[in-house]
Enzyme design. Sequence first.
Site, PDB file in Angstrom:
ATOM      1  N   SER A  98       0.753  -1.013  -0.177  1.00  0.00           N
ATOM      2  CA  SER A  98      -0.148   0.374  -0.181  1.00  0.00           C
ATOM      3  C   SER A  98       1.007   1.357   0.101  1.00  0.00           C
ATOM      4  O   SER A  98       0.126   2.318  -0.238  1.00  0.00           O
ATOM      5  CB  SER A  98      -0.817   0.119   1.244  1.00  0.00           C
ATOM      6  OG  SER A  98      -0.003   0.052   2.223  1.00  0.00           O
TER       7      SER A  98
ATOM      8  N   HIS B 265      -2.461  -2.978  -6.252  1.00  0.00           N
ATOM      9  CA  HIS B 265      -2.916  -3.081  -4.919  1.00  0.00           C
ATOM     10  C   HIS B 265      -4.907  -2.774  -4.849  1.00  0.00           C
ATOM     11  O   HIS B 265      -5.125  -2.501  -5.241  1.00  0.00           O
ATOM     12  CB  HIS B 265      -2.798  -1.340  -4.584  1.00  0.00           C
ATOM     13  CG  HIS B 265      -2.912  -1.207  -3.352  1.00  0.00           C
ATOM     14  ND1 HIS B 265      -3.358   0.828  -2.621  1.00  0.00           N
ATOM     15  CD2 HIS B 265      -2.794  -1.733  -2.268  1.00  0.00           C
ATOM     16  CE1 HIS B 265      -3.628   0.118  -1.462  1.00  0.00           C
ATOM     17  NE2 HIS B 265      -3.435  -0.660  -1.104  1.00  0.00           N
TER      18      HIS B 265
ATOM     19  N   GLU C 113      -5.411  -0.887  -7.397  1.00  0.00           N
ATOM     20  CA  GLU C 113      -4.495  -0.294  -8.384  1.00  0.00           C
ATOM     21  C   GLU C 113      -4.291  -0.779  -9.284  1.00  0.00           C
ATOM     22  O   GLU C 113      -3.169  -1.491  -8.460  1.00  0.00           O
ATOM     23  CB  GLU C 113      -4.455   1.016  -7.259  1.00  0.00           C
ATOM     24  CG  GLU C 113      -5.468   2.139  -6.690  1.00  0.00           C
ATOM     25  CD  GLU C 113      -4.984   2.228  -5.818  1.00  0.00           C
ATOM     26  OE1 GLU C 113      -4.970   4.176  -6.239  1.00  0.00           O
ATOM     27  OE2 GLU C 113      -3.712   2.306  -4.665  1.00  0.00           O
TER      28      GLU C 113
ATOM     29  N   ASN D 251      -4.472   6.334  -1.425  1.00  0.00           N
ATOM     30  CA  ASN D 251      -4.169   6.754  -0.101  1.00  0.00           C
ATOM     31  C   ASN D 251      -3.823   7.841   0.058  1.00  0.00           C
ATOM     32  O   ASN D 251      -2.962   7.968   1.050  1.00  0.00           O
ATOM     33  CB  ASN D 251      -3.010   5.286   0.579  1.00  0.00           C
ATOM     34  CG  ASN D 251      -3.388   4.113   0.820  1.00  0.00           C
ATOM     35  OD1 ASN D 251      -4.917   3.961   1.514  1.00  0.00           O
ATOM     36  ND2 ASN D 251      -2.204   3.233   0.629  1.00  0.00           N
TER      37      ASN D 251
HETATM   38  N1  3HC Z   1     -17.569 -12.112   1.918  1.00  0.00           N
HETATM   39  C1  3HC Z   1     -18.446 -11.895   1.469  1.00  0.00           C
HETATM   40  N2  3HC Z   1     -19.684 -10.928   1.619  1.00  0.00           N
HETATM   41  C2  3HC Z   1     -18.994 -10.806   3.061  1.00  0.00           C
HETATM   42  C3  3HC Z   1     -17.651 -10.415   3.735  1.00  0.00           C
HETATM   43  C4  3HC Z   1     -16.837 -10.919   2.867  1.00  0.00           C
HETATM   44  N3  3HC Z   1     -15.679 -10.745   3.091  1.00  0.00           N
HETATM   45  N4  3HC Z   1     -18.151  -9.521   3.759  1.00  0.00           N
HETATM   46  C5  3HC Z   1     -18.625  -8.887   4.163  1.00  0.00           C
HETATM   47  N5  3HC Z   1     -19.635  -9.717   3.070  1.00  0.00           N
HETATM   48  C6  3HC Z   1     -21.537  -9.625   3.252  1.00  0.00           C
HETATM   49  C7  3HC Z   1     -21.630  -9.808   4.807  1.00  0.00           C
HETATM   50  O1  3HC Z   1     -22.504 -10.783   4.893  1.00  0.00           O
HETATM   51  C8  3HC Z   1     -23.126  -8.529   4.176  1.00  0.00           C
HETATM   52  O2  3HC Z   1     -24.395  -9.098   3.263  1.00  0.00           O
HETATM   53  P1  3HC Z   1     -25.734  -8.808   3.364  1.00  0.00           P
HETATM   54  O3  3HC Z   1     -26.442  -7.574   2.629  1.00  0.00           O
HETATM   55  O4  3HC Z   1     -26.540 -10.167   2.467  1.00  0.00           O
HETATM   56  O5  3HC Z   1     -26.238  -8.437   4.277  1.00  0.00           O
HETATM   57  C9  3HC Z   1     -22.509  -7.392   3.154  1.00  0.00           C
HETATM   58  O6  3HC Z   1     -21.481  -7.619   2.668  1.00  0.00           O
HETATM   59  C10 3HC Z   1     -22.711  -6.440   3.932  1.00  0.00           C
HETATM   60  O7  3HC Z   1     -21.664  -6.428   4.666  1.00  0.00           O
HETATM   61  P2  3HC Z   1     -21.946  -5.875   6.433  1.00  0.00           P
HETATM   62  O8  3HC Z   1     -23.279  -5.922   6.313  1.00  0.00           O
HETATM   63  O9  3HC Z   1     -21.312  -6.580   7.659  1.00  0.00           O
HETATM   64  O10 3HC Z   1     -21.682  -4.751   6.394  1.00  0.00           O
HETATM   65  P3  3HC Z   1     -21.609  -3.364   5.218  1.00  0.00           P
HETATM   66  O11 3HC Z   1     -23.306  -3.076   4.363  1.00  0.00           O
HETATM   67  O12 3HC Z   1     -21.215  -2.259   6.326  1.00  0.00           O
HETATM   68  O13 3HC Z   1     -20.597  -3.437   3.848  1.00  0.00           O
HETATM   69  C11 3HC Z   1     -18.164  -3.155   3.657  1.00  0.00           C
HETATM   70  C12 3HC Z   1     -19.342  -3.775   4.684  1.00  0.00           C
HETATM   71  C13 3HC Z   1     -18.269  -3.783   2.070  1.00  0.00           C
HETATM   72  C14 3HC Z   1     -16.761  -3.450   3.952  1.00  0.00           C
HETATM   73  C15 3HC Z   1     -18.744  -1.678   4.046  1.00  0.00           C
HETATM   74  O14 3HC Z   1     -18.746  -1.584   5.191  1.00  0.00           O
HETATM   75  C16 3HC Z   1     -17.371  -0.728   2.656  1.00  0.00           C
HETATM   76  O15 3HC Z   1     -17.262  -0.530   2.042  1.00  0.00           O
HETATM   77  N6  3HC Z   1     -16.611  -0.104   4.118  1.00  0.00           N
HETATM   78  C17 3HC Z   1     -15.361   0.260   3.637  1.00  0.00           C
HETATM   79  C18 3HC Z   1     -13.931  -0.397   3.006  1.00  0.00           C
HETATM   80  C19 3HC Z   1     -13.049   0.166   2.535  1.00  0.00           C
HETATM   81  O16 3HC Z   1     -12.626   1.774   3.257  1.00  0.00           O
HETATM   82  N7  3HC Z   1     -12.352  -0.438   2.695  1.00  0.00           N
HETATM   83  C20 3HC Z   1     -10.478   0.341   2.139  1.00  0.00           C
HETATM   84  C21 3HC Z   1      -9.789   0.469   3.416  1.00  0.00           C
HETATM   85  S1  3HC Z   1      -8.666   1.293   3.006  1.00  0.00           S
HETATM   86  C22 3HC Z   1      -7.464   0.061   2.114  1.00  0.00           C
HETATM   87  O17 3HC Z   1      -7.813  -1.176   2.045  1.00  0.00           O
HETATM   88  C23 3HC Z   1      -5.641   0.362   1.113  1.00  0.00           C
HETATM   89  C24 3HC Z   1      -4.994   0.393   1.860  1.00  0.00           C
HETATM   90  O18 3HC Z   1      -3.792   0.308   1.608  1.00  0.00           O
HETATM   91  C25 3HC Z   1      -5.052   0.558   3.810  1.00  0.00           C
END
Ligand code: 3HC
Length: 292
Positions: A118, A139, A151, A189
């Site tokens: 990252s 990424h 990315e 990032n």
């Molecule tokens: N596999 C399959 N399904 C999954 C899963 C997985 N690993 N994780 C969650 N789900 C499913 C859940 O079961 C749920 O299903 P449903 O709608 O049938 O109930 C659905 O996905 C939604 O999950 P949740 O209800 O638990 O929660 P959310 O609606 O909040 O969604 C999320 C979860 C997609 C993680 C959302 O909160 C999100 O987009 N968050 C932001 C994440 C983000 O910004 N990530 C980037 C971080 S930065 C990065 O990674 C870069 C690094 O370099 C730092």
Amino acid sequence: MEIKKVGVLGCGLMGSGIAQVSATAGFEVTVLEVEQKFLDKGFAGIEKSLAKFAEKGTLKETPQAVRARLKGTTNMQDLADCDIVVEAVIENIVEKKKMYAALDAIAKKDAIFATNTSSISVTELMSATKRPERFIGLHFFNPVALMKLVEVVKTIATAPDVYDTAYEFGKKLGKVPVRTSDKTGFIVNRLLVPYLLDAVRAYEEGVGSIEDIDNAMKLGCGYPMGPLTLLDFVGLDTTYYITHVMYDEFKERRFASPPLLKRLVMAGWYGKKTGKGFYDYSDPSNPKPNKL
Ligand code: 3HC
């Protein structure tokens, strides 16, 4: 070149996610870990995730059919016939370079090496190999199975056909690839980290409580998670590490770690994975803000 066989270095959160989406897309995948127990943990997570997708009816095959394309190994030699190897091991430049140097001697001459780093310079990692033109950044975002973006990062040495192959590979994984180059933080990032750090500073300065800062950005801007929840989700240790690399590169305050982030990391409160960060996860379904 056509990619048929994918290698993944590391079966943690990111590595297992990359392995999962690769197998789901139909590729044969071999995942390398240092110990079998890390493979077991990663594959258990993959199976759980595949079961969720199957339940929702979004998987084209049975979870078992996808799982059958995934192999785990603790022997690097098993990656010798991979067409692309995506590395997702711990963000430690010395460790990563050691792995690349070893893999360089084993992998096919025309195999593409990709790093999921990252923040570490792709160019610096590339320098550990004798295949600079076949080295790129891919990424992914956490959780890999759900986040649509990848990315695709080129260095000054990346060959155009290698870049195009990697870009198409990203598409085949069901992701939307974006083109970027090896500038620390890439696109996401570069923009996300200062925002997350500003949320910590806003809390430090008493602008709002943990919950109010999170709700403000969630409900006021339509973000899926508030910034302090997202920090706990990404990992405070990971973010802290990124701040060092970014600050070192740009020497700008916006990339520097706020004191509170450092204190949380020194205390071992890394966020969701350790059960404590800005929130307490004793009851994972109902995280409570900590008094900081
Ligand atoms: N596999 C399959 N399904 C999954 C899963 C997985 N690993 N994780 C969650 N789900 C499913 C859940 O079961 C749920 O299903 P449903 O709608 O049938 O109930 C659905 O996905 C939604 O999950 P949740 O209800 O638990 O929660 P959310 O609606 O909040 O969604 C999320 C979860 C997609 C993680 C959302 O909160 C999100 O987009 N968050 C932001 C994440 C983000 O910004 N990530 C980037 C971080 S930065 C990065 O990674 C870069 C690094 O370099 C730092």
